[in-house]
Scaffold this motif. Structure first.
Motif, mmCIF file in Angstrom:
data_model
loop_
_atom_site.group_PDB
_atom_site.id
_atom_site.type_symbol
_atom_site.label_atom_id
_atom_site.label_comp_id
_atom_site.label_asym_id
_atom_site.label_seq_id
_atom_site.Cartn_x
_atom_site.Cartn_y
_atom_site.Cartn_z
ATOM 1 N N TYR A 31 -7.231 9.411 -5.808
ATOM 2 C CA TYR A 31 -6.732 8.235 -6.006
ATOM 3 C C TYR A 31 -5.934 7.628 -5.209
ATOM 4 C CZ TYR A 31 -9.984 8.855 -9.930
ATOM 5 O OH TYR A 31 -11.142 9.809 -10.937
ATOM 6 N N GLN A 32 -6.668 6.415 -4.803
ATOM 7 C CA GLN A 32 -5.473 6.160 -3.518
ATOM 8 C C GLN A 32 -5.421 4.109 -4.328
ATOM 9 O OE1 GLN A 32 -5.170 3.823 -1.003
ATOM 10 N NE2 GLN A 32 -7.456 3.368 -1.127
ATOM 11 N N ASN A 38 6.867 -0.790 -3.530
ATOM 12 C CA ASN A 38 8.172 0.076 -2.447
ATOM 13 C C ASN A 38 7.370 -0.172 -1.769
ATOM 14 O OD1 ASN A 38 5.317 1.388 -3.656
ATOM 15 N ND2 ASN A 38 6.063 3.253 -4.265
ATOM 16 N N SER A 39 7.791 0.755 -0.173
ATOM 17 C CA SER A 39 7.450 0.239 0.826
ATOM 18 C C SER A 39 7.260 2.046 1.191
ATOM 19 C CB SER A 39 8.334 -0.128 1.779
ATOM 20 O OG SER A 39 10.010 1.182 1.198
ATOM 21 N N GLU A 40 6.955 3.041 0.370
ATOM 22 C CA GLU A 40 7.052 4.531 0.800
ATOM 23 C C GLU A 40 6.022 4.185 0.049
ATOM 24 O OE1 GLU A 40 8.688 6.528 2.851
ATOM 25 O OE2 GLU A 40 10.392 5.177 3.652
ATOM 26 N N PHE A 41 5.482 5.753 0.549
ATOM 27 C CA PHE A 41 3.878 6.214 -0.350
ATOM 28 C C PHE A 41 4.426 6.763 -1.954
ATOM 29 C CE2 PHE A 41 4.572 9.959 2.268
ATOM 30 C CZ PHE A 41 4.018 10.431 1.907
ATOM 31 N N ARG A 42 3.367 6.521 -2.979
ATOM 32 C CA ARG A 42 3.909 8.069 -3.831
ATOM 33 C C ARG A 42 2.904 8.952 -4.153
ATOM 34 N NH1 ARG A 42 6.600 4.276 -8.970
ATOM 35 N NH2 ARG A 42 4.271 3.547 -8.591
ATOM 36 N N VAL A 43 2.482 9.886 -5.066
ATOM 37 C CA VAL A 43 2.431 10.881 -5.336
ATOM 38 C C VAL A 43 2.585 10.931 -6.112
ATOM 39 C CG1 VAL A 43 0.960 13.078 -4.118
ATOM 40 C CG2 VAL A 43 1.749 11.519 -2.188
ATOM 41 N N GLY A 44 1.202 11.439 -6.884
ATOM 42 C CA GLY A 44 0.858 12.117 -8.768
ATOM 43 C C GLY A 44 -0.227 13.455 -8.303
ATOM 44 N N LEU A 45 -0.319 14.723 -9.127
ATOM 45 C CA LEU A 45 -0.759 15.660 -8.545
ATOM 46 C C LEU A 45 -1.252 15.479 -10.019
ATOM 47 C CD1 LEU A 45 1.549 17.698 -6.611
ATOM 48 C CD2 LEU A 45 -0.220 16.389 -5.806
ATOM 49 N N SER A 46 -2.358 16.009 -10.436
ATOM 50 C CA SER A 46 -2.641 16.757 -11.737
ATOM 51 C C SER A 46 -3.989 18.297 -10.873
ATOM 52 C CB SER A 46 -3.253 15.635 -12.351
ATOM 53 O OG SER A 46 -4.838 15.826 -13.799
ATOM 54 N N VAL A 47 -3.301 19.014 -12.364
ATOM 55 C CA VAL A 47 -4.580 20.663 -11.868
ATOM 56 C C VAL A 47 -4.617 20.652 -13.423
ATOM 57 C CG1 VAL A 47 -4.172 22.599 -11.286
ATOM 58 C CG2 VAL A 47 -3.484 20.850 -9.658
ATOM 59 N N LEU A 71 1.818 16.022 5.726
ATOM 60 C CA LEU A 71 1.364 14.869 6.252
ATOM 61 C C LEU A 71 2.024 13.333 6.001
ATOM 62 C CD1 LEU A 71 -2.257 15.739 5.019
ATOM 63 C CD2 LEU A 71 -1.209 16.310 7.432
ATOM 64 N N LYS A 72 3.523 13.784 5.754
ATOM 65 C CA LYS A 72 4.292 12.803 5.488
ATOM 66 C C LYS A 72 4.168 11.139 6.411
ATOM 67 C CE LYS A 72 8.920 11.434 4.306
ATOM 68 N NZ LYS A 72 10.660 11.915 4.267
ATOM 69 N N PRO A 73 5.010 12.101 7.769
ATOM 70 C CA PRO A 73 4.293 10.806 8.939
ATOM 71 C C PRO A 73 2.841 10.610 9.490
ATOM 72 C CG PRO A 73 5.455 12.773 9.684
ATOM 73 C CD PRO A 73 5.110 12.816 7.795
ATOM 74 N N ARG A 74 2.074 10.981 8.845
ATOM 75 C CA ARG A 74 0.518 10.073 8.298
ATOM 76 C C ARG A 74 -0.030 9.557 7.926
ATOM 77 N NH1 ARG A 74 -3.267 15.377 11.008
ATOM 78 N NH2 ARG A 74 -4.438 13.597 10.761
ATOM 79 N N LEU A 75 0.242 9.563 6.445
ATOM 80 C CA LEU A 75 0.350 9.629 5.587
ATOM 81 C C LEU A 75 0.740 7.672 4.944
ATOM 82 C CD1 LEU A 75 0.515 11.689 3.046
ATOM 83 C CD2 LEU A 75 -1.728 10.891 3.019
ATOM 84 N N LYS A 76 -0.885 6.816 4.669
ATOM 85 C CA LYS A 76 -0.241 5.679 5.002
ATOM 86 C C LYS A 76 0.115 4.926 3.684
ATOM 87 C CE LYS A 76 -4.671 4.495 7.078
ATOM 88 N NZ LYS A 76 -6.008 3.198 7.128
ATOM 89 N N MET A 77 1.144 4.157 4.386
ATOM 90 C CA MET A 77 2.512 3.828 3.782
ATOM 91 C C MET A 77 2.350 2.827 2.723
ATOM 92 S SD MET A 77 5.349 5.731 4.002
ATOM 93 C CE MET A 77 5.375 6.933 5.179
ATOM 94 N N LYS A 78 3.187 2.329 1.421
ATOM 95 C CA LYS A 78 2.530 1.014 0.586
ATOM 96 C C LYS A 78 1.455 1.435 -0.525
ATOM 97 C CE LYS A 78 5.249 -2.461 2.778
ATOM 98 N NZ LYS A 78 5.477 -3.244 3.445
ATOM 99 N N LYS A 79 1.607 2.965 -0.643
ATOM 100 C CA LYS A 79 0.195 3.360 -1.065
ATOM 101 C C LYS A 79 0.438 4.061 -2.580
ATOM 102 C CE LYS A 79 -4.015 2.100 1.441
ATOM 103 N NZ LYS A 79 -4.780 1.540 1.402
ATOM 104 N N ASP A 80 -0.324 4.443 -3.543
ATOM 105 C CA ASP A 80 -0.112 5.415 -4.168
ATOM 106 C C ASP A 80 -1.024 6.458 -4.425
ATOM 107 O OD1 ASP A 80 2.564 4.194 -4.956
ATOM 108 O OD2 ASP A 80 1.132 3.297 -7.450
ATOM 109 N N TYR A 81 -1.208 7.304 -4.105
ATOM 110 C CA TYR A 81 -2.044 8.432 -4.482
ATOM 111 C C TYR A 81 -1.883 9.434 -5.677
ATOM 112 C CZ TYR A 81 -2.107 7.579 0.749
ATOM 113 O OH TYR A 81 -1.734 6.403 1.561
ATOM 114 N N VAL A 82 -3.030 10.008 -6.118
ATOM 115 C CA VAL A 82 -3.145 10.734 -7.528
ATOM 116 C C VAL A 82 -3.761 11.913 -6.437
ATOM 117 C CG1 VAL A 82 -3.782 11.310 -9.462
ATOM 118 C CG2 VAL A 82 -3.039 9.206 -9.135
#
Length: 117
Positions: A31-32, A38-47, A71-82
């Motif tokens: 999900y994104q 924030n200017s960085e991306f954020r990631v949440g994990l669910s297992v 993959l950090k340099p290639r991930l799009k910034m200013k997004k939240d990912y789950v």
């Protein structure tokens, strides 16, 4: 992962689920949502417990974190990912997890192809 790259609060997860978009393959659902501040991306994990016992779930989370770190340099910034791991991830090694995550991120156009790691 550093704290600035993590989604921790339930409210943050719910916001991504409700207002974001998703893309999936057999191993992962991602999900994104465009982040507000924030200017960085954020990631949440669910297992979930369906994946396996605590040892297996923690191993899967470690593998996903390492792939995200690479993959950090290639991930799009200013997004939240789950990232939600599905049951087949329990039997995968690092390279399979990386290949599958890259596949699902490309399907969702979430990787910046101009920047290579």
């Amino acid at each position: 992962m550093k704290k600035i790259y993590r989604l921790k609060k339930n409210a943050d997860f719910q916001l991504v689920f409700k207002r974001g978009t998703s893309v999936a393959n057999r191993q992962f659902v991602v999900y994104q949502r465009k982040a507000d501040d924030n200017s960085e991306f954020r990631v949440g994990l669910s297992v979930s417990k369906k994946v396996g016992n605590a040892v297996t779930r923690n191993r899967v989370k470690r593998l996903i974190r390492e792939v995200i770190r690479e993959l950090k340099p290639r991930l799009k910034m200013k997004k939240d990912y789950v990232i939600i791991a599905r049951k087949p991830t329990a039997d995968m090694d690092f390279h399979e997890v990386k290949k599958s995550l890259i596949h699902v991120l490309k399907r969702g156009k979430l990787l910046d192809e101009k920047r290579r790691s």
